[in-house]
Design an enzyme around this catalytic site. Sequence first.
Site, mmCIF file in Angstrom:
data_model
loop_
_atom_site.group_PDB
_atom_site.id
_atom_site.type_symbol
_atom_site.label_atom_id
_atom_site.label_comp_id
_atom_site.label_asym_id
_atom_site.label_seq_id
_atom_site.Cartn_x
_atom_site.Cartn_y
_atom_site.Cartn_z
ATOM 1 N N ASP A 31 -14.438 4.386 0.442
ATOM 2 C CA ASP A 31 -15.324 3.592 1.611
ATOM 3 C C ASP A 31 -15.938 4.775 2.712
ATOM 4 O O ASP A 31 -17.098 4.705 3.533
ATOM 5 C CB ASP A 31 -13.687 3.345 2.775
ATOM 6 C CG ASP A 31 -13.278 2.630 2.276
ATOM 7 O OD1 ASP A 31 -13.413 1.637 1.586
ATOM 8 O OD2 ASP A 31 -12.359 1.566 3.479
ATOM 9 N N ARG A 74 1.141 -1.003 0.295
ATOM 10 C CA ARG A 74 -0.215 -0.121 -0.045
ATOM 11 C C ARG A 74 0.375 1.114 0.186
ATOM 12 O O ARG A 74 -0.110 2.504 -0.745
ATOM 13 C CB ARG A 74 -1.325 -0.020 1.812
ATOM 14 C CG ARG A 74 -2.463 -0.627 0.979
ATOM 15 C CD ARG A 74 -2.760 -1.227 2.267
ATOM 16 N NE ARG A 74 -3.972 -1.690 2.335
ATOM 17 C CZ ARG A 74 -5.291 -1.471 2.634
ATOM 18 N NH1 ARG A 74 -5.551 0.019 2.159
ATOM 19 N NH2 ARG A 74 -5.860 -2.522 2.250
ATOM 20 N N TYR A 84 -0.188 -13.477 -0.322
ATOM 21 C CA TYR A 84 0.484 -13.248 -0.955
ATOM 22 C C TYR A 84 1.528 -12.215 -0.938
ATOM 23 O O TYR A 84 1.726 -11.758 -0.002
ATOM 24 C CB TYR A 84 -0.558 -12.151 -2.114
ATOM 25 C CG TYR A 84 -1.291 -10.928 -1.421
ATOM 26 C CD1 TYR A 84 -0.940 -10.163 -1.584
ATOM 27 C CD2 TYR A 84 -2.494 -11.260 -0.808
ATOM 28 C CE1 TYR A 84 -1.623 -8.963 -0.885
ATOM 29 C CE2 TYR A 84 -3.110 -10.135 -0.504
ATOM 30 C CZ TYR A 84 -2.649 -8.976 -0.367
ATOM 31 O OH TYR A 84 -2.903 -7.761 -0.534
HETATM 32 C C1 LIG Z 1 -7.655 -6.032 6.060
HETATM 33 C C2 LIG Z 1 -8.299 -5.412 4.632
HETATM 34 C C3 LIG Z 1 -7.748 -5.509 3.472
HETATM 35 C C4 LIG Z 1 -7.801 -5.271 2.082
HETATM 36 N N1 LIG Z 1 -7.509 -5.435 1.039
HETATM 37 C C5 LIG Z 1 -7.705 -4.848 0.112
HETATM 38 C C6 LIG Z 1 -7.637 -5.395 -1.497
HETATM 39 O O1 LIG Z 1 -7.076 -6.337 -1.173
HETATM 40 N N2 LIG Z 1 -7.919 -4.317 -2.499
HETATM 41 C C7 LIG Z 1 -8.820 -3.405 -2.499
HETATM 42 O O2 LIG Z 1 -9.254 -3.383 -3.488
HETATM 43 N N3 LIG Z 1 -9.165 -3.552 -1.220
HETATM 44 C C8 LIG Z 1 -8.624 -3.426 -0.225
HETATM 45 N N4 LIG Z 1 -9.327 -3.575 1.384
HETATM 46 C C9 LIG Z 1 -9.989 -2.474 1.269
HETATM 47 C C10 LIG Z 1 -9.537 -0.762 0.730
HETATM 48 O O3 LIG Z 1 -8.116 -0.878 2.301
HETATM 49 C C11 LIG Z 1 -10.101 0.286 1.380
HETATM 50 O O4 LIG Z 1 -10.895 -0.078 0.705
HETATM 51 C C12 LIG Z 1 -9.523 1.925 0.990
HETATM 52 O O5 LIG Z 1 -8.583 1.629 1.170
HETATM 53 C C13 LIG Z 1 -10.618 3.251 0.838
HETATM 54 O O6 LIG Z 1 -10.180 3.910 0.643
HETATM 55 P P1 LIG Z 1 -10.425 5.423 0.561
HETATM 56 O O7 LIG Z 1 -9.220 6.424 0.313
HETATM 57 O O8 LIG Z 1 -11.493 5.529 0.414
HETATM 58 O O9 LIG Z 1 -10.162 5.385 2.400
HETATM 59 P P2 LIG Z 1 -9.499 5.165 2.746
HETATM 60 O O10 LIG Z 1 -7.848 4.026 2.317
HETATM 61 O O11 LIG Z 1 -9.495 5.181 4.813
HETATM 62 O O12 LIG Z 1 -8.439 6.719 3.066
HETATM 63 C C14 LIG Z 1 -9.530 8.303 3.761
HETATM 64 C C15 LIG Z 1 -8.286 8.823 4.171
HETATM 65 O O13 LIG Z 1 -9.187 10.426 4.662
HETATM 66 C C16 LIG Z 1 -8.229 10.688 5.749
HETATM 67 N N5 LIG Z 1 -9.396 11.374 7.571
HETATM 68 C C17 LIG Z 1 -10.043 10.568 7.917
HETATM 69 N N6 LIG Z 1 -10.834 11.842 8.393
HETATM 70 C C18 LIG Z 1 -10.336 13.214 8.110
HETATM 71 C C19 LIG Z 1 -10.729 14.147 8.343
HETATM 72 N N7 LIG Z 1 -11.913 13.885 9.609
HETATM 73 N N8 LIG Z 1 -9.789 15.094 7.643
HETATM 74 C C20 LIG Z 1 -8.774 14.411 7.233
HETATM 75 N N9 LIG Z 1 -8.164 13.951 6.744
HETATM 76 C C21 LIG Z 1 -9.042 12.753 7.100
HETATM 77 C C22 LIG Z 1 -7.524 9.309 6.633
HETATM 78 O O14 LIG Z 1 -6.493 9.386 7.230
HETATM 79 C C23 LIG Z 1 -7.084 8.721 5.487
HETATM 80 O O15 LIG Z 1 -6.085 8.734 4.997
HETATM 81 C C24 LIG Z 1 -8.549 -4.071 2.286
HETATM 82 C C25 LIG Z 1 -9.100 -3.512 3.518
HETATM 83 C C26 LIG Z 1 -8.813 -4.342 4.814
HETATM 84 C C27 LIG Z 1 -9.005 -3.741 6.220
#
Ligand SMILES: Cc1cc2nc3c(=O)[nH]c(=O)nc-3n(C[C@H](O)[C@H](O)[C@H](O)COP(=O)(O)OP(=O)(O)OC[C@H]3O[C@@H](n4cnc5c(N)ncnc54)[C@H](O)[C@@H]3O)c2cc1C
Length: 393
Positions: free
Chosen positions: A287, A106, A209
């Site tokens: 998410d 990641r 993996y």
């Molecule tokens: C165990 C596990 C394995 C996974 N494996 C996979 C995989 O193999 N392939 C895949 O596609 N997905 C996988 N996922 C899912 C994936 O990790 C998430 O869906 C993805 O990271 C979501 O990205 P995002 O940018 O929406 O949110 P996030 O990655 O949660 O990023 C949100 C960001 O916003 C910041 N933030 C939060 N609140 C605030 C705030 N109030 N103000 C400013 N910043 C803030 C956080 O610090 C973070 O940097 C996995 C998840 C888990 C738990």
Amino acid sequence: MIRSANIAGAGIGGLTAALALAQQGVEVCVFEQAAALGEVGAGLQLSPNAMKVLGQLGLNAQIDAVAYAPELARIKHGVTGRDLVRVPLRAQCDRVYGAPYLHVHRADLHRILEEAARRQGVRIETGATVTGYRAGALLVDGSERHADLRIGADGIRSAITAQMHPHHGPRFTGQLAWRGTVPTANLPKGLIPPDATVWVGQGGHIVTYYVRGGQLVNFVAVEERDDWQNPDWRQQGAPADLLTRFAGWHPDLKTLFGAVQSTYLWALFDRPELPCWSDGSTVLLGDACHPTLPFMAQGAAMAIEDASVLVRCLKHRAQDVPAALGHYTRLRKPRTTHLQARARKNAALFHLSGPFGGAVPKLKLFIAGHFPDRLGLRPFDEVYGYDATTAPL
Ligand SMILES: Cc1cc2nc3c(=O)[nH]c(=O)nc-3n(C[C@H](O)[C@H](O)[C@H](O)COP(=O)(O)OP(=O)(O)OC[C@H]3O[C@@H](n4cnc5c(N)ncnc54)[C@H](O)[C@@H]3O)c2cc1C
């Protein structure tokens, strides 16, 4: 096209959106609450549907340089180690879907996105907490930051979602995931198959993996637990506890877990389907609006697809941003809701749930194990075959 955008959250979804918007000439600022940019020390599976977007953004070469292409998608019995299902990924994905299936660390993907976004002129402010939004502005550490468009890409605990949908909070799914990486050099040669391997068992499953060109083995070990009291959703775990929890599993997994130096425990949450993803010119992605159990490895892929479709909708309906955001939601919600449901169903399959010692999931795996190669991949056509960069708007 809009002229400026403010994004809450510099995760994979936020940075992909930032890069895609900046490539269209939009002035973008990303606010990240963490003091320093980064990602958790764990792996990520990038399926062809995600790679199509990242490729279009011009990131193929950088990702190739740090990735590992798994040979197979393989399901093994977690106790006996017997192969149940084997589907060729490396040989098929490019040919069938037009993009590869890759594994990355990641932190590597995050760095690649961050560097590309900064090169494109995106400003990223760290230590900047978004607390909500108003018409025309994000609220960041008590001040209003104005832009034509606001994006809530702030993950499962999103402040933007909490304001937009105060009654749709995240809920604990009863699943915990242990995750971490182990240097391949610290393991017996060939211990872990060169595949995307799911080891299935009663009440839990383990995914293994390689990432970083094969230098590290990534693991995710999932167990069903209803005793999670910690209000936090992530905490450091003790490697000795990991060994104890999975004591009855295959000896190769015990060897792997015996080499773990540090591990984190994640409580897995999701949330009920949201009625809408936008409010005026403020919109959600990733998410923040559709957290997905990781049992399809599609959460980040959906966030990446969201970013691509969002930017295309904004271009397509440049004169009316709220209408463009409504259109984006209508295009994306059926797909992400469907994948959330498929991921939930996989919990029952991977954990051999149900009466008679999991007779139904065992039968399903037995049947899947007898499909010839291309047929084995067919259930994933709707997921991996989708191209967010060209899908009809
Ligand atoms: C165990 C596990 C394995 C996974 N494996 C996979 C995989 O193999 N392939 C895949 O596609 N997905 C996988 N996922 C899912 C994936 O990790 C998430 O869906 C993805 O990271 C979501 O990205 P995002 O940018 O929406 O949110 P996030 O990655 O949660 O990023 C949100 C960001 O916003 C910041 N933030 C939060 N609140 C605030 C705030 N109030 N103000 C400013 N910043 C803030 C956080 O610090 C973070 O940097 C996995 C998840 C888990 C738990």
